[in-house]
Design an enzyme around this catalytic site. Structure first.
Site, PDB file in Angstrom:
ATOM      1  NE  ARG A  26      -4.062   1.954   2.606  1.00  9.24           N
ATOM      2  CZ  ARG A  26      -3.910   2.981   3.436  1.00  9.24           C
ATOM      3  NH1 ARG A  26      -3.402   2.981   4.343  1.00  9.24           N
ATOM      4  NH2 ARG A  26      -5.029   3.611   3.431  1.00  9.24           N
ATOM      5  CB  ILE A  71      -5.124   5.819  -1.258  1.00  9.96           C
ATOM      6  CG1 ILE A  71      -5.374   4.431  -1.095  1.00  9.96           C
ATOM      7  CG2 ILE A  71      -4.746   6.352   0.207  1.00  9.96           C
ATOM      8  CD1 ILE A  71      -4.036   3.589  -0.802  1.00  9.96           C
ATOM      9  CB  SER A  72     -10.553   3.380   0.917  1.00  9.62           C
ATOM     10  OG  SER A  72     -11.752   3.568   0.003  1.00  9.62           O
ATOM     11  CD  GLN A  73     -10.272   3.045   7.924  1.00  7.32           C
ATOM     12  OE1 GLN A  73     -11.442   3.840   7.710  1.00  7.32           O
ATOM     13  NE2 GLN A  73     -11.284   2.270   8.807  1.00  7.32           N
ATOM     14  N   PRO A  74      -7.962   1.054   4.488  1.00  5.20           N
ATOM     15  CG  PRO A  74      -5.859   0.475   4.945  1.00  5.20           C
ATOM     16  CD  PRO A  74      -6.248   2.041   5.068  1.00  5.20           C
TER      17      PRO A  74
END
Length: 213
Positions: free
Chosen positions: A37, A63-66
């Site tokens: 990431r 970038i989205s939260q994992p």
């Protein structure tokens, strides 16, 4: 483009955290452990890449939260070589996770800056979606339909009709619905005309923008 043992350790920790938060799909957790990431983020965020947080990327996007990536991926229940349409390539991280899960990924991005950046980054990392396309996500990709799954990675005010039409019978559409806050919503196509709807609580996404091209 370094990917060290330290990064691997941080990914393993992140996968463990996601498991504690309720992610049970082993395929998803393995993908989280595999995909670097930190290489999808601006280098100033590299030290924070494996925190369970969203970060800004180019073109006012994030970038989205994992956890969100893992949650949406888990809802899709990806099987090897499932044909998945992703609406909103963004940084390419979700694309990479789906590819690592064995999906055949078609992804569409409407921000030209992100499209160019991500189109170059993915092959450099050895990640090969079937197609990365610059276009309007609301229209989907009828020429490659039907899809086993469709994932929308931005908040949509409504469910675009073309996306419902491009889903296989038995296929799943995972979409965050709403303006300010979004409710994670999944539609399962039961037959030509009927869809079953499930809701999974509140998430926050950047808006899915229309007619930008």
């Amino acid at each position: 483009m370094k990917n060290t043992a330290k990064h691997q350790g941080l990914r393993n920790q992140l996968a463990k955290l996601l498991e504690e938060k309720g992610i049970t799909d082993k395929n998803v957790l393995e993908a989280i452990k595999t995909i670097p990431r930190h290489l999808f983020l601006n280098s100033s965020f590299e030290d924070f890449a494996y925190q369970d947080k969203a970060f800004p990327i180019a073109a006012d996007q994030t970038i989205s939260q994992p956890y969100t990536v893992a949650f949406q991926s888990q809802l899709l229940e990806v099987k090897k070589e499932d044909k998945i349409l992703e609406i909103g390539t963004g940084s390419g991280y979700q694309t990479a996770v789906l590819c690592a899960m064995g999906a055949t990924v078609y992804t569409i991005e409407r921000q030209n800056e992100l499209f160019k950046k991500t189109s170059l980054l993915l092959p450099k990392l050895g990640i090969r979606p079937k197609k990365v396309i610059f276009g309007d996500g609301y229209k989907g990709l009828p020429e490659f339909a039907p899809f086993d799954g469709i994932i929308v990675t931005a908040g949509a005010p409504f469910i675009p009709q073309p996306l419902m039409a491009q889903l296989k019978v038995g296929g799943k559409l995972v979409i965050p619905l709403g303006e300010e806050h979004q409710i994670m919503t999944m539609l399962i196509r039961k037959n030509e005309t009927q869809f079953e709807k499930h809701e999974f609580g509140e998430f926050r996404f950047v808006p899915l923008l229309e007619n930008k091209n």
